[in-house]
Enzyme design. Structure first.
Site, mmCIF file in Angstrom:
data_model
loop_
_atom_site.group_PDB
_atom_site.id
_atom_site.type_symbol
_atom_site.label_atom_id
_atom_site.label_comp_id
_atom_site.label_asym_id
_atom_site.label_seq_id
_atom_site.Cartn_x
_atom_site.Cartn_y
_atom_site.Cartn_z
ATOM 1 N N ASP A 172 0.876 -1.175 0.000
ATOM 2 C CA ASP A 172 0.000 0.000 0.000
ATOM 3 C C ASP A 172 0.913 1.224 0.000
ATOM 4 O O ASP A 172 2.136 1.102 0.177
ATOM 5 C CB ASP A 172 -0.884 -0.022 1.269
ATOM 6 N N TYR A 207 -0.943 8.087 -2.685
ATOM 7 C CA TYR A 207 -1.049 7.709 -4.091
ATOM 8 C C TYR A 207 -2.239 8.406 -4.769
ATOM 9 O O TYR A 207 -2.230 8.603 -5.974
ATOM 10 C CB TYR A 207 -1.289 6.187 -4.224
ATOM 11 N N GLY A 208 -3.243 8.707 -3.973
ATOM 12 C CA GLY A 208 -4.497 9.219 -4.532
ATOM 13 C C GLY A 208 -4.367 10.516 -5.282
ATOM 14 O O GLY A 208 -5.237 10.892 -6.061
ATOM 15 N N ASN A 232 -6.718 0.476 -3.020
ATOM 16 C CA ASN A 232 -7.651 0.643 -4.150
ATOM 17 C C ASN A 232 -7.025 1.449 -5.273
ATOM 18 O O ASN A 232 -7.274 1.191 -6.450
ATOM 19 C CB ASN A 232 -8.921 1.355 -3.681
ATOM 20 N N THR A 233 -6.239 2.463 -4.909
ATOM 21 C CA THR A 233 -5.660 3.344 -5.915
ATOM 22 C C THR A 233 -4.673 2.576 -6.788
ATOM 23 O O THR A 233 -4.715 2.658 -8.018
ATOM 24 C CB THR A 233 -4.960 4.540 -5.231
ATOM 25 N N CYS A 270 -11.144 2.842 0.002
ATOM 26 C CA CYS A 270 -9.721 3.104 0.261
ATOM 27 C C CYS A 270 -9.388 2.359 1.545
ATOM 28 O O CYS A 270 -10.123 2.472 2.536
ATOM 29 C CB CYS A 270 -9.488 4.609 0.428
ATOM 30 N N THR A 271 -8.300 1.606 1.516
ATOM 31 C CA THR A 271 -8.003 0.743 2.668
ATOM 32 C C THR A 271 -7.688 1.541 3.944
ATOM 33 O O THR A 271 -7.853 1.029 5.046
ATOM 34 C CB THR A 271 -6.849 -0.221 2.340
HETATM 35 N N1 DGL Z 1 -4.864 2.910 0.835
HETATM 36 C C1 DGL Z 1 -4.861 3.548 -0.458
HETATM 37 C C2 DGL Z 1 -6.153 3.171 -1.194
HETATM 38 O O1 DGL Z 1 -6.769 2.174 -0.843
HETATM 39 C C3 DGL Z 1 -4.581 4.973 -0.221
HETATM 40 C C4 DGL Z 1 -4.219 5.746 -1.412
HETATM 41 C C5 DGL Z 1 -3.391 6.971 -1.134
HETATM 42 O O2 DGL Z 1 -2.248 6.813 -0.720
HETATM 43 O O3 DGL Z 1 -3.886 8.067 -1.422
HETATM 44 O O4 DGL Z 1 -6.569 3.817 -2.143
#
Ligand code: DGL
Length: 274
Positions: free
Chosen positions: A10, A42-43, A74-75, A184-185
């Site tokens: 992640d 990441y988003g 998810n991203t 989002c996790t």
């Molecule tokens: N845990 C990531 C997800 O499920 C977070 C993404 C991020 O870092 O913005 O999308």
């Protein structure tokens, strides 16, 4: 019997919500967890950027003998899952898509809200899941910039986190949404705050137990289960700030774990795994 580890990755601590469920369901399996802390969140990156990072992380996890990779983000799933399956055809991947399918069976108002990062909504995976499973349901997409950072800071119930969450959730409820999908996790760790905010009448769909079941299913299918009953070993790696990550583990997953910082190589604007 396959005693190689299950790997998860992640951008940060979000995937620990998936790790927790996998550890509950498959306590004898060894696990590797990678948090791409330097590139988090990441988003707010472009999908090609997240794709490149996911490829580098996968190579690192495979160098550590991962038998299966859970894209616990998810991203990253939206950006890279298909490409990862093509680039690493021998490795089974388990990815995340917003849980529209179970939400469509729960909603009475026929309106489902999805909370996710901006990048997740741009991926084809989201459009695909909506067109397949939301045939008689209206899906309201709500991007939630800033929430991942709050979870990374360990602020799961402070006033700033509550204000942000309220700003994203209240308009959905006003539009008649009765079911909220956590896309989002990181957001799984905000369930207690969210439940306080919305009360018992709203469904909250957390995909993490289903992802753990899917992992078990894939391991069974590929005959990759570890069959001895010894407790699984856990290893944690990060691209930066290992100390901060280690501190969060005790209250996020109930046990203090130590992250190991890995070496990175400078490549343009972003850091890529060497
Ligand atoms: N845990 C990531 C997800 O499920 C977070 C993404 C991020 O870092 O913005 O999308």
């Amino acid at each position: 019997m396959d005693s190689r580890p299950i790997a998860l990755f992640d951008s940060g601590v979000g995937g620990l919500s998936i790790l927790r469920e996998i550890a509950r369901l498959l306590p004898w399996e060894d696990t590797l967890y990678f948090a791409d802390k330097v590139n988090c969140p990441y988003g707010e990156l472009s999908l090609p950027e997240v794709r490149g990072l996911s490829q580098g992380i996968t190579r690192f996890l495979l160098s550590k003998e991962a038998k299966v990779i859970v894209v616990a983000c998810n991203t990253a799933s939206a950006a890279a899952l298909q490409r990862l399956r093509t680039s690493f055809p021998k490795t089974p991947f388990i990815g995340m898509v917003p849980a529209i399918k179970p939400a469509a069976t729960l909603t009475h108002s026929r309106r489902v809200g999805v909370l996710a990062t901006p990048a997740t909504f741009q991926g084809e995976l989201f459009a695909d899941v909506v067109s397949r499973f939301a045939t008689d349901v209206e899906v309201v997409a709500q991007a939630c910039p800033g929430l991942v950072e709050k979870v990374e800071e360990g602020d799961l119930c402070g006033s700033e986190t509550a204000a942000l969450l309220d700003r994203y959730v209240t308009p959905l409820l006003q539009e008649g949404v009765d079911t909220l999908v956590l896309g989002c996790t990181h957001y799984t760790f905000l369930i207690p705050l969210l439940r306080d905010m919305v009360g018992e009448g709203i469904n909250i769909v957390d995909p993490s137990p289903a992802i753990a079941r899917q992992t078990k299913h894939v391991l069974t299918q590929f005959d990759m289960l570890k069959t001895d009953a010894l407790p699984g070993k856990r290893e944690f790696y990060a691209s930066g700030d290992a100390l901060a990550l280690s501190r969060t583990t005790s209250y996020l997953i109930g046990k203090e774990e130590t992250f190991i910082e890995v070496q990175w190589q400078q490549d343009g604007k972003r850091l890529l795994l060497s």
